[in-house]
Motif scaffolding. Structure first.
Motif, mmCIF file in Angstrom:
data_model
loop_
_atom_site.group_PDB
_atom_site.id
_atom_site.type_symbol
_atom_site.label_atom_id
_atom_site.label_comp_id
_atom_site.label_asym_id
_atom_site.label_seq_id
_atom_site.Cartn_x
_atom_site.Cartn_y
_atom_site.Cartn_z
ATOM 1 N N ILE A 47 0.838 -1.201 0.000
ATOM 2 C CA ILE A 47 0.000 0.000 0.000
ATOM 3 C C ILE A 47 0.874 1.251 0.000
ATOM 4 O O ILE A 47 0.613 2.220 -0.712
ATOM 5 C CB ILE A 47 -0.944 -0.023 1.217
ATOM 6 N N ASP A 72 -2.300 4.352 -6.699
ATOM 7 C CA ASP A 72 -2.012 3.219 -7.580
ATOM 8 C C ASP A 72 -2.966 2.061 -7.285
ATOM 9 O O ASP A 72 -2.953 1.508 -6.183
ATOM 10 C CB ASP A 72 -0.560 2.792 -7.351
ATOM 11 N N PRO A 73 -3.809 1.680 -8.252
ATOM 12 C CA PRO A 73 -4.747 0.585 -7.990
ATOM 13 C C PRO A 73 -4.082 -0.783 -8.031
ATOM 14 O O PRO A 73 -4.604 -1.747 -7.474
ATOM 15 C CB PRO A 73 -5.761 0.714 -9.131
ATOM 16 N N LEU A 74 -2.937 -0.876 -8.683
ATOM 17 C CA LEU A 74 -2.332 -2.195 -8.843
ATOM 18 C C LEU A 74 -1.963 -2.809 -7.504
ATOM 19 O O LEU A 74 -2.260 -3.971 -7.233
ATOM 20 C CB LEU A 74 -1.082 -2.107 -9.714
ATOM 21 N N VAL A 75 -1.339 -1.993 -6.633
ATOM 22 C CA VAL A 75 -0.934 -2.554 -5.339
ATOM 23 C C VAL A 75 -2.167 -2.987 -4.559
ATOM 24 O O VAL A 75 -2.137 -3.956 -3.811
ATOM 25 C CB VAL A 75 -0.107 -1.545 -4.532
ATOM 26 N N GLN A 76 -3.284 -2.260 -4.771
ATOM 27 C CA GLN A 76 -4.496 -2.645 -4.054
ATOM 28 C C GLN A 76 -4.986 -4.009 -4.533
ATOM 29 O O GLN A 76 -5.391 -4.853 -3.722
ATOM 30 C CB GLN A 76 -5.579 -1.597 -4.255
ATOM 31 N N ALA A 77 -4.925 -4.220 -5.840
ATOM 32 C CA ALA A 77 -5.319 -5.532 -6.358
ATOM 33 C C ALA A 77 -4.410 -6.614 -5.790
ATOM 34 O O ALA A 77 -4.868 -7.704 -5.419
ATOM 35 C CB ALA A 77 -5.253 -5.531 -7.879
ATOM 36 N N MET A 78 -3.114 -6.314 -5.680
ATOM 37 C CA MET A 78 -2.188 -7.303 -5.116
ATOM 38 C C MET A 78 -2.523 -7.600 -3.658
ATOM 39 O O MET A 78 -2.513 -8.757 -3.227
ATOM 40 C CB MET A 78 -0.749 -6.788 -5.223
ATOM 41 N N VAL A 79 -2.839 -6.542 -2.897
ATOM 42 C CA VAL A 79 -3.133 -6.769 -1.487
ATOM 43 C C VAL A 79 -4.429 -7.579 -1.337
ATOM 44 O O VAL A 79 -4.529 -8.438 -0.462
ATOM 45 C CB VAL A 79 -3.226 -5.436 -0.717
ATOM 46 N N LEU A 80 -5.398 -7.307 -2.222
ATOM 47 C CA LEU A 80 -6.624 -8.103 -2.174
ATOM 48 C C LEU A 80 -6.313 -9.588 -2.319
ATOM 49 O O LEU A 80 -6.777 -10.418 -1.523
ATOM 50 C CB LEU A 80 -7.560 -7.682 -3.313
ATOM 51 N N ARG B 38 0.151 2.773 -12.576
ATOM 52 C CA ARG B 38 -1.143 3.390 -12.308
ATOM 53 C C ARG B 38 -1.673 4.077 -13.570
ATOM 54 O O ARG B 38 -2.827 3.860 -13.971
ATOM 55 C CB ARG B 38 -0.986 4.399 -11.164
ATOM 56 N N VAL B 54 -9.617 -0.985 -9.523
ATOM 57 C CA VAL B 54 -9.127 -2.189 -8.849
ATOM 58 C C VAL B 54 -9.856 -3.411 -9.386
ATOM 59 O O VAL B 54 -9.246 -4.462 -9.659
ATOM 60 C CB VAL B 54 -9.318 -2.066 -7.325
ATOM 61 N N ILE B 57 -8.521 -4.278 -12.741
ATOM 62 C CA ILE B 57 -7.263 -5.027 -12.690
ATOM 63 C C ILE B 57 -7.523 -6.476 -12.312
ATOM 64 O O ILE B 57 -7.017 -7.402 -12.932
ATOM 65 C CB ILE B 57 -6.293 -4.359 -11.694
ATOM 66 N N ASN B 58 -8.375 -6.659 -11.301
ATOM 67 C CA ASN B 58 -8.582 -8.014 -10.807
ATOM 68 C C ASN B 58 -9.334 -8.888 -11.789
ATOM 69 O O ASN B 58 -9.108 -10.091 -11.846
ATOM 70 C CB ASN B 58 -9.360 -7.976 -9.486
ATOM 71 N N VAL D 51 -9.565 -2.661 -0.472
ATOM 72 C CA VAL D 51 -8.734 -3.449 0.421
ATOM 73 C C VAL D 51 -9.281 -3.386 1.834
ATOM 74 O O VAL D 51 -9.304 -4.389 2.556
ATOM 75 C CB VAL D 51 -7.286 -2.935 0.368
ATOM 76 N N SER D 54 -12.108 -5.738 2.255
ATOM 77 C CA SER D 54 -11.585 -7.098 2.313
ATOM 78 C C SER D 54 -11.025 -7.411 3.690
ATOM 79 O O SER D 54 -11.371 -8.417 4.315
ATOM 80 C CB SER D 54 -10.457 -7.183 1.294
ATOM 81 N N PHE E 137 4.424 -11.223 -9.793
ATOM 82 C CA PHE E 137 3.328 -11.472 -8.863
ATOM 83 C C PHE E 137 2.572 -12.745 -9.248
ATOM 84 O O PHE E 137 2.132 -13.495 -8.382
ATOM 85 C CB PHE E 137 2.381 -10.277 -8.797
#
Lengths: 117, 245, 84, 89, 606
Positions: A47, A72-80, B38, B54, B57-58, D51, D54, E137
């Motif tokens: 995050i 940055d949304p990418l890190v959020q997707a990773m954390v999910l 981003r 998000v 992306i997912n 997040v 979640s 990842f």
């Protein structure tokens, strides 16, 4: 500056303190929970890597249609993904702990002596 | 031995801390405005009319990761079911009578059940527009079901028989996720490619496959959490003791 | 500093101070008081933050927290029974 | 807002330490729940509501429920733990 | 769309889909149908892998999933699957070993529904995904998938205490390794803004190595090294392998642990900045792993644990080879080793099914029943043990010979010594059990060591005879190992795969679309007279060593004592470190990560 130091330090600290919890653990349930604390350090790390001061949530059309930057949304997707993994691994290891309690009669790692050498 | 372990840990921790300082002092400060990924991801989400980047992306840009995540969930449910199966020397006992619960608690549990179900469904269905999505909604839905147990109605929970349908629904959800991914391959757009019309950004029925995959994931995750909890509850409530260790 | 942010700061300090402190001392049952405080404050805090950030869509977060906190509380009252 | 984020991060660090070093799992489960709330707050402050949702949905009900059910089953089977001060039995 | 665009995603998701099918329909389908479906899936995976190898012989193939191919110069948002001959070959290996495991378990686990099959298929999917992922990842996600299934498979025998403890230790240590890797990925992401392996590498390639780049890469590599069971992260492997059901050991030893080495080579070739110290550190880690594995292999009496330590030793050799000159040889060695080791595990599993024990001392002479099936098993075991030592024409021998040709002279003794010693230990145990060679050792209760007694049987009852599938599976795997050694095609492809795996520049060029860099076609791995001679000699040395150990039981204790006094304490000390305590293993994990990290970072960053 302060934020940078605090964020990186807390992330690293959580991983290490989780590991310390495992090393000191006298109960496997505690071990598993400490492992999940270690994992939560990676959430903070990711995050922090994607944070931007003053940026809004990564939802388009919210807060003025792309006028302000988003984090940055990418890190959020990773954390999910990471959180899902954490929950499932925790469940799996707890299931193992239940069976260990049944078969070994103890969940103290110091008393598990079946494997050595 | 435990002394040695702590010394070893201490040395390792100090070493890693030093490395951590070396690594993080070389990084851009937290809060920087340089985020190349981003910029690309936001543009990509807008191109496919998915408001929640998000979710985009997912379930669109990096669907493959989510597929892996769904599979992990499936694997761990199968794993927990396998590990907590009644051993050869265990028996399934009739459940203990549920402990007395205050009427107020019971009432609150029943009252919150529909609300929680509704919110869970909303979180799943609006995952492409607002915060949330299949995973979060699925967990909320599963929790709603277990309000029955928590509010003291284990018989009601048994009546719903989650242990019957959840273990089937969960692989079905994962399988469907793969099938949607393969559908993109069949229509020639490539694996996990968007093959539904994206619609208009922000509309309830926008973002094409993202919405579809969100629903599939929501079902899968809900069923997974129900089966996970079901296995643990069964241990606590109806599996009798095994042989002496 | 807007009043919302100030309010959020106060709530955060309550959550992180008394809430955490109460939740980390004594027996499991004694800790429940801290958890209760933390849950209530967290819901308020998340609501205030959604307003302070100007993101009404974020209100789903405190809403889910309320519902799940209730479930969470029931988890503890139910399963810590007989532990006192 | 940055100040709030810093405070929340520090509180998370402290709470994580408490969780990891609480030897008895039942007490740990309660603290874990508070820890989950703090993490959720950090995520909201970092503009990550997805997040946060979640984490809150997993951390407040699901994982504590699993932990407590495990502890109950373990104790019922006479599983001993080396943790000090088990306030259970 | 070309073949790779279709086959690469199908290789990962096909097994997942089949697993879902088996899990949903499993309760209604008869057991043979489930067996057949799962087996067909594994064979299909192997075929898929072979097609992938064929399609990529000319150059690496890249498929961006979901149609997210980045335009030239743009930032990628999607995930790329990258296939080269090494990745395709490993998919073949996964398929073949999964097929072997499923074939062997045809009569195994009679009580289980389709869950075992589902788990094996999911496990295959996890490994395939890890191999094909061109994204850091994604690699981690499939690493975790592999892990989650593996913990459950390791602890599959829930009636057995050891199995549960091994599974839990495995789970905790591997998860922590994965979290360290994720920290590394986070640091690399913060440094480069990329997750795609090739793009990370491209960003780092131009610049001088800096702190985040070096530490990030090291943390990722530590995660993969935990899976590879390199010293000092190896503790979990012996515990998990010794207790897992036999068919699962085949997959664990044959391909899962070696995949860790693959991950290390892949990431360090493509994404690591130019850090000379990294190579040196990896070689040292590999050599120590080889030697330690060999030493501990010798002192085991639990047959599965003995084989597990031999796997650790060989993984050390793979690591040495892959990082220091043996690029063209190590994949052939890996394939040959997988076949031989898998056959050995299955034969030991057969012993467990027949005699209810895997303890070398307990089973002394147990194999001399006169039953023809047992005679076949005995012969297969001895042949497999000799093949492990390097006997021509088996693939393990070919790979070892090629490795000896290509690594620097100083490392040759490590390669030779490790393979001789481990093969001798395996052979010693086999001769004792199957032929009753040597005096019956005194049975003593040994609390310091894991015995093989009281292991839970995996069949419903004691088998009167070894079943046909239980002999066919190891025989086929052994034959496959022979094919690896004999078929020139494999030597050619193996050499090409190894060299291309080590060529990070070509990989980056393929992913970035900046034009393929045609590498020179390497010399194929094939038998040369010197290789044949050393192969025969090492085999002979292993036989002599095994017989010496067996005969030494007749030597009066008085004469043996000096030897024991000299090396005894060291070995005992090493054994004591393997305490089975999860806290110890985690402490070693952090300690090892710190040592490796500092050893790489200090010389690089000054």
């Amino acid at each position: 500056m302060t934020l940078t130091v605090v964020a990186w330090t807390v992330a690293g600290w959580l991983v290490l303190v989780g590991a310390l919890g495992i090393v000191r653990s006298r109960d496997l349930v505690h071990t598993v929970v400490a492992l999940s604390v270690a994992q939560s350090g990676t959430y903070v790390l990711l995050i922090a890597a994607g944070f931007q001061r003053g940026a809004t949530v990564p939802i388009l059309g919210a807060g003025g249609a792309g006028s302000s930057p988003v984090v940055d949304p990418l890190v959020q997707a990773m954390v999910l993904t990471d959180i899902v993994v954490s929950a499932t691994v925790t469940a799996l290891l707890l299931a193992l702990t239940i069976q260990i309690a049944k078969r070994h009669g103890t969940v103290d790692p110091d008393e598990l002596r079946a494997l050595r050498g | 031995m435990s002394r040695l372990r702590l010394v070893l840990f201490g040395l390792g921790a100090v070493g890693l801390a030093v490395l951590w300082v070396v690594a993080t002092t070389g990084l851009p400060p937290v809060g920087t405005d340089v985020h190349p990924y981003r910029d690309a991801a936001v543009a990509a989400a807008a191109a496919h009319a998915t408001a929640n980047v998000v979710s985009s992306i997912n379930f669109d840009q990096r669907t493959f990761d989510t597929l892996g995540e769904e599979t992990i969930l499936l694997a761990s449910v199968v794993a927990v079911t396998t590990l907590l199966r009644p051993a050869d020397d265990e028996r399934v006992e009739p459940p203990d009578p549920p402990p007395a619960v205050l009427p107020a608690t019971r009432l609150a549990g029943w009252a919150l059940l529909p609300v929680t179900l509704l919110v869970g469904a909303d979180v799943v269905l609006h995952g492409h527009l607002t915060p949330g999505g299949g995973f979060q909604g699925g967990v909320v839905l599963a929790t709603a079901l277990h309000l029955l147990y928590l509010a003291g109605s284990f018989p009601a929970l048994q009546w719903v028989r989650p242990t019957r349908w959840a273990p089937l629904l969960e692989p079905a959800g994962s399988g469907l996720f793969v099938v949607v991914g393969l559908a993109g391959l069949v229509v020639g757009a490539g694996f996990t490619a968007e093959f539904l019309p994206p619609g208009v950004l922000g509309a309830p029925l926008s973002s094409g496959t993202v919405l579809l995959l969100n629903v599939v994931a929501g079902v899968g995750v809900g069923a997974a959490v129900v089966s996970l909890l079901g296995q643990f509850l069964r241990q606590e409530i109806v599996i009798g003791p095994g042989a002496a260790p | 500093m807007s009043p919302f942010v100030l309010l959020a700061g106060v709530l955060l300090v309550v959550l992180a101070g008394p809430g955490l402190l109460l939740a980390s001392r004594g027996t499991a049952v004694a800790r429940l008081a801290g958890l209760q405080l933390a849950q209530a404050v967290a819901v308020l805090l998340l609501t205030v933050l959604a307003l302070a950030l100007g993101q009404p869509s974020m209100l789903i977060v405190p809403l889910v927290t309320v519902l799940l906190s209730f479930a969470g509380t029931l988890v503890f009252t139910r399963l810590l029974r007989g532990v006192v | 807002m940055t100040v709030l984020l810093i405070i929340a991060l520090l509180a998370t660090g402290v709470a994580g330490t408490v969780v990891a070093l609480t030897p008895d799992p039942q007490r740990q489960a309660v603290t874990l729940s508070v820890y989950g709330l703090l993490l959720g707050t950090v995520f909201v402050l970092a503009a990550a509501p997805d997040v946060a949702l979640s984490q809150l949905s997993v951390g407040t009900a699901l994982v504590p429920l699993l932990v407590l059910l495990t502890v109950r089953t373990v104790r019922r089977r006479g599983g001993r733990s080396g943790g000090s001060g088990s306030d259970g039995s | 769309m070309n073949t790779v665009d279709v086959l690469a995603p199908v290789a990962v998701t096909g097994p997942v889909l089949l697993a879902c099918l088996v899990l949903v329909a499993g309760r209604w389908l008869p057991r043979p149908v489930i067996d057949a479906v799962a087996l067909a899936g594994a064979v299909g995976l192997a075929v898929c892998g072979a097609l992938l190898v064929h399609a990529t012989l000319a150059g690496d193939a890249v498929t961006w999933l979901g149609g997210w191919t980045p335009p030239p110069g743009a930032h990628p948002v999607g995930i790329a699957l990258v296939v080269d001959p090494a990745a395709g070959g490993l998919v073949v290996l996964v398929g073949v070993l999964a097929a072997g495991a499923l074939l062997f378990s045809w009569r195994y686990f009679a009580s289980v529904e389709a869950r075992f099959h589902g788990l094996v298929l999911l496990f295959s999917a996890g490994m395939t995904g890890f191999v094909l992922a061109g994204d850091l990842f994604t690699m981690l996600v499939f690493f975790e998938l592999m892990g989650a299934v593996a913990y459950a498979l390791a602890a599959y025998k829930i009636e057995e205490p050891r199995s549960l403890q091994g599974g839990l230790t495995f789970g905790v240590v591997n998860s922590l390794g994965a979290y360290l890797a994720l920290c590394g990925i986070g640091v690399l992401y913060a440094r480069t803004g990329q997750l795609s392996l090739a793009y990370v590498g491209e960003t780092l390639a131009g610049a001088r190595p800096d702190g985040p780049a070096v530490v990030g890469i090291v943390l990722v590599l530590v995660g993969w090294l935990v899976k590879a069971a390199a010293v000092p992260f190896h503790f979990w492997l012996a515990d998990a392998h010794a207790v897992a059901p036999t068919p699962v050991c085949v997959l664990f030893s044959g391909v899962m642990a070696p995949l860790g080495v693959y991950g290390v080579v892949r990431v360090s070739a493509v994404a690591a900045p130019e850090v000379p110290a990294l190579r040196g550190v990896l070689v040292v880690v590999g050599a120590v792993t080889a030697v330690l594995g060999a030493v501990l292999c010798v002192v085991q009496r639990n047959l599965k644990r003995l084989l597990a330590y031999s796997t650790i030793a060989h993984i050390g050799l793979f690591l040495v080879g892959a990082t220091d000159g043996g690029a063209r040889a190590w994949l052939v060695y890996l394939a040959g080793h997988a076949g031989v080791k898998a056959a050995l595990f299955l034969l030991v599993g057969g012993l467990l099914a027949r005699f209810g024990s895997v303890d070398e001392i307990d089973l002394h002479g147990a194999g001399r029943t006169g039953d023809p099936a047992d005679r076949v098993a005995a012969a297969l075991y001895v042949v497999a043990a000799l093949a492990l030592a390097g006997l021509p024409p088996f693939g393990a021998g070919l790979g070892k010979a090629a490795l000896e040709e290509s690594v620097p002279g100083a490392l040759v003794p490590v390669v030779v010594g490790t393979s001789v010693v481990t093969a001798a230990a395996v052979l010693r145990a086999g001769l004792r059990v199957f032929y009753g060679v040597g005096p019956r050792p005194e049975r003593r209760v040994d609390l310091e060591r894991t015995s093989g007694e009281g292991e839970e049987r995996e069949t419903t009852g004691r088998l009167r005879h070894a079943t046909a599938t239980m002999l066919a599976a190891p025989a086929l795997l052994l034959a496959a190992a022979a094919v690896v050694g004999v078929l020139p095609l494999i030597g050619r492809v193996g050499a090409l795969a190894g060299e291309r795996l080590a060529d990070g520049g070509a990989y980056r060029a393929a992913v970035l679309g900046t034009g393929a860099v045609a590498g020179a076609v390497p010399e194929p791995v094939s038998w040369h007279p010197p290789g044949v001679v050393t192969g025969v000699l090492t085999t002979a040395a292993a036989v002599v060593l095994a017989l010496l150990v067996l005969v030494s039981g007749r030597v009066p204790a008085r004469r043996r004592r000096p030897v024991r006094r000299a090396i005894g304490p060291v070995v005992l000390g090493l054994e004591r470190l393997h305490s089975g305590h999860v806290g110890d293993y985690v402490a070693w994990l952090l300690f090892g990560a710190a040592v490796i990290g500092i050893a790489v970072a200090a010389p690089t960053l000054g």
